[in-house]
Motif scaffolding. Structure first.
Motif, mmCIF file in Angstrom:
data_model
loop_
_atom_site.group_PDB
_atom_site.id
_atom_site.type_symbol
_atom_site.label_atom_id
_atom_site.label_comp_id
_atom_site.label_asym_id
_atom_site.label_seq_id
_atom_site.Cartn_x
_atom_site.Cartn_y
_atom_site.Cartn_z
ATOM 1 N N ILE A 1 6.936 -10.263 -3.358
ATOM 2 C CA ILE A 1 7.272 -9.227 -4.344
ATOM 3 C C ILE A 1 6.045 -8.381 -4.655
ATOM 4 O O ILE A 1 6.126 -7.151 -4.735
ATOM 5 N N LEU A 2 4.903 -9.024 -4.789
ATOM 6 C CA LEU A 2 3.661 -8.296 -5.049
ATOM 7 C C LEU A 2 3.336 -7.334 -3.900
ATOM 8 O O LEU A 2 3.006 -6.163 -4.130
ATOM 9 N N ALA A 3 3.462 -7.806 -2.659
ATOM 10 C CA ALA A 3 3.202 -6.942 -1.498
ATOM 11 C C ALA A 3 4.206 -5.796 -1.440
ATOM 12 O O ALA A 3 3.839 -4.646 -1.166
ATOM 13 N N GLY A 4 5.480 -6.089 -1.706
ATOM 14 C CA GLY A 4 6.510 -5.053 -1.699
ATOM 15 C C GLY A 4 6.304 -4.014 -2.785
ATOM 16 O O GLY A 4 6.473 -2.811 -2.547
ATOM 17 N N LEU A 5 5.922 -4.465 -3.982
ATOM 18 C CA LEU A 5 5.668 -3.523 -5.077
ATOM 19 C C LEU A 5 4.424 -2.678 -4.797
ATOM 20 O O LEU A 5 4.409 -1.483 -5.112
ATOM 21 N N ALA A 6 3.409 -3.301 -4.215
ATOM 22 C CA ALA A 6 2.206 -2.529 -3.864
ATOM 23 C C ALA A 6 2.544 -1.466 -2.823
ATOM 24 O O ALA A 6 2.105 -0.309 -2.932
ATOM 25 N N ALA A 7 3.349 -1.831 -1.824
ATOM 26 C CA ALA A 7 3.756 -0.861 -0.806
ATOM 27 C C ALA A 7 4.589 0.253 -1.425
ATOM 28 O O ALA A 7 4.391 1.436 -1.114
ATOM 29 N N THR A 8 5.509 -0.108 -2.318
ATOM 30 C CA THR A 8 6.338 0.902 -2.983
ATOM 31 C C THR A 8 5.474 1.854 -3.793
ATOM 32 O O THR A 8 5.696 3.077 -3.767
ATOM 33 N N ALA A 9 4.491 1.319 -4.491
ATOM 34 C CA ALA A 9 3.601 2.179 -5.285
ATOM 35 C C ALA A 9 2.847 3.146 -4.375
ATOM 36 O O ALA A 9 2.740 4.344 -4.686
ATOM 37 N N VAL A 10 2.345 2.660 -3.256
ATOM 38 C CA VAL A 10 1.623 3.534 -2.325
ATOM 39 C C VAL A 10 2.569 4.586 -1.757
ATOM 40 O O VAL A 10 2.219 5.766 -1.673
ATOM 41 N N PHE A 11 3.775 4.174 -1.383
ATOM 42 C CA PHE A 11 4.748 5.119 -0.823
ATOM 43 C C PHE A 11 5.126 6.198 -1.828
ATOM 44 O O PHE A 11 5.336 7.351 -1.465
ATOM 45 N N GLU A 12 5.231 5.822 -3.096
ATOM 46 C CA GLU A 12 5.633 6.783 -4.130
ATOM 47 C C GLU A 12 4.474 7.667 -4.584
ATOM 48 O O GLU A 12 4.679 8.828 -4.917
ATOM 49 N N LEU A 13 3.261 7.114 -4.604
ATOM 50 C CA LEU A 13 2.122 7.863 -5.139
ATOM 51 C C LEU A 13 1.446 8.772 -4.114
ATOM 52 O O LEU A 13 1.019 9.876 -4.458
ATOM 53 N N VAL A 14 1.314 8.303 -2.882
ATOM 54 C CA VAL A 14 0.600 9.104 -1.878
ATOM 55 C C VAL A 14 1.362 9.186 -0.551
ATOM 56 O O VAL A 14 0.821 8.850 0.502
ATOM 57 N N PRO A 15 2.608 9.655 -0.585
ATOM 58 C CA PRO A 15 3.356 9.719 0.677
ATOM 59 C C PRO A 15 2.758 10.723 1.659
ATOM 60 O O PRO A 15 2.760 10.489 2.872
ATOM 61 N N GLY A 16 2.241 11.825 1.151
ATOM 62 C CA GLY A 16 1.661 12.843 2.025
ATOM 63 C C GLY A 16 0.475 12.322 2.808
ATOM 64 O O GLY A 16 0.303 12.638 3.990
ATOM 65 N N PHE A 17 -0.351 11.516 2.155
ATOM 66 C CA PHE A 17 -1.513 10.928 2.831
ATOM 67 C C PHE A 17 -1.061 10.011 3.965
ATOM 68 O O PHE A 17 -1.597 10.053 5.067
ATOM 69 N N LEU A 18 -0.057 9.168 3.679
ATOM 70 C CA LEU A 18 0.432 8.247 4.708
ATOM 71 C C LEU A 18 1.038 9.001 5.888
ATOM 72 O O LEU A 18 0.823 8.636 7.040
ATOM 73 N N ILE A 19 1.789 10.041 5.591
ATOM 74 C CA ILE A 19 2.393 10.843 6.655
ATOM 75 C C ILE A 19 1.306 11.507 7.493
ATOM 76 O O ILE A 19 1.382 11.543 8.724
#
Length: 196
Positions: free
Chosen positions: A105-123
């Motif tokens: 759950i911690l890993a999933g929430l951390a990934a969700t936070a990254v996906f929601e906060l900096v999607p442009g960077f990841l893309i």
């Protein structure tokens, strides 16, 4: 020495293999079907450009990275859980299962936070092919992977059911995951920001 008798099917052994492998088969089959259908839809309705298909490829790469973390947590804990389960230390197994869930759950929430906060960077890590691409891919990333924590938890629970030889439970979890995947696919396509 191998002879004809060595190649005969042992039906009780085959039944056990099918029981333990059915959920993995259903899960992998549903992922393949969803990916193929998604690709066909993206090529057909995204015919103006290659942006939708390129965005989906990047999103699936990110999805696999996070899911592999959850699989790693569950796979790493399986020998410990199996040993304790076999020795009858069920309280230790329960504590281990809760620890696996907590870290997943911690890993999933951390990934969700990254996906929601900096999607442009990841893309942009996978290549930024214009502002429209980054905008579309960022929106799709936020929508498609917004509930990845549930997928991670489902994966850990399904793998734990296999550990405890609960094949029916595992098949139900595989079916539920594939139906959620289908629903999220439909909702992401219907709410596409670049749909015309």
């Amino acid at each position: 020495m191998l002879d004809r008798q060595s190649f005969r099917l042992d039906l009780p052994a085959l039944e056990r293999v099918v029981q333990l492998g059915a959920s993995s088969f259903l899960t992998q089959l549903s992922i393949v079907v969803v990916t193929v259908v998604n690709n066909v839809l993206l090529v057909r309705y995204g015919a103006i450009s290659d942006i939708p298909l390129a965005a989906f490829v990047v999103i699936m790469k990110l999805f696999q990275i996070v899911i592999n973390i959850a699989i790693g947590i569950a796979s790493g804990a399986q020998p410990i859980a199996g040993y304790n389960y076999g020795s009858g230390a069920y309280e230790r197994v329960r504590i281990l299962f809760l620890t696996m869930l907590r870290w997943t759950i911690l890993a999933g929430l951390a990934a969700t936070a990254v996906f929601e906060l900096v999607p442009g960077f990841l893309i942009s890590l996978f290549g930024a092919d214009g502002e429209l691409y980054v905008e579309f891919a960022s929106a799709c990333l936020r929508i498609y992977l917004s509930l990845i924590v549930l997928t991670c938890v489902q994966k850990v629970c399904a793998m734990s059911c296999c550990l405890f030889s609960r094949s029916f439970c595992r098949c139900i979890l595989a079916y539920r995951a594939s139906s959620l995947l289908h629903r999220s696919l439909i909702s992401s396509l219907c709410s596409s920001p670049c749909r015309s």
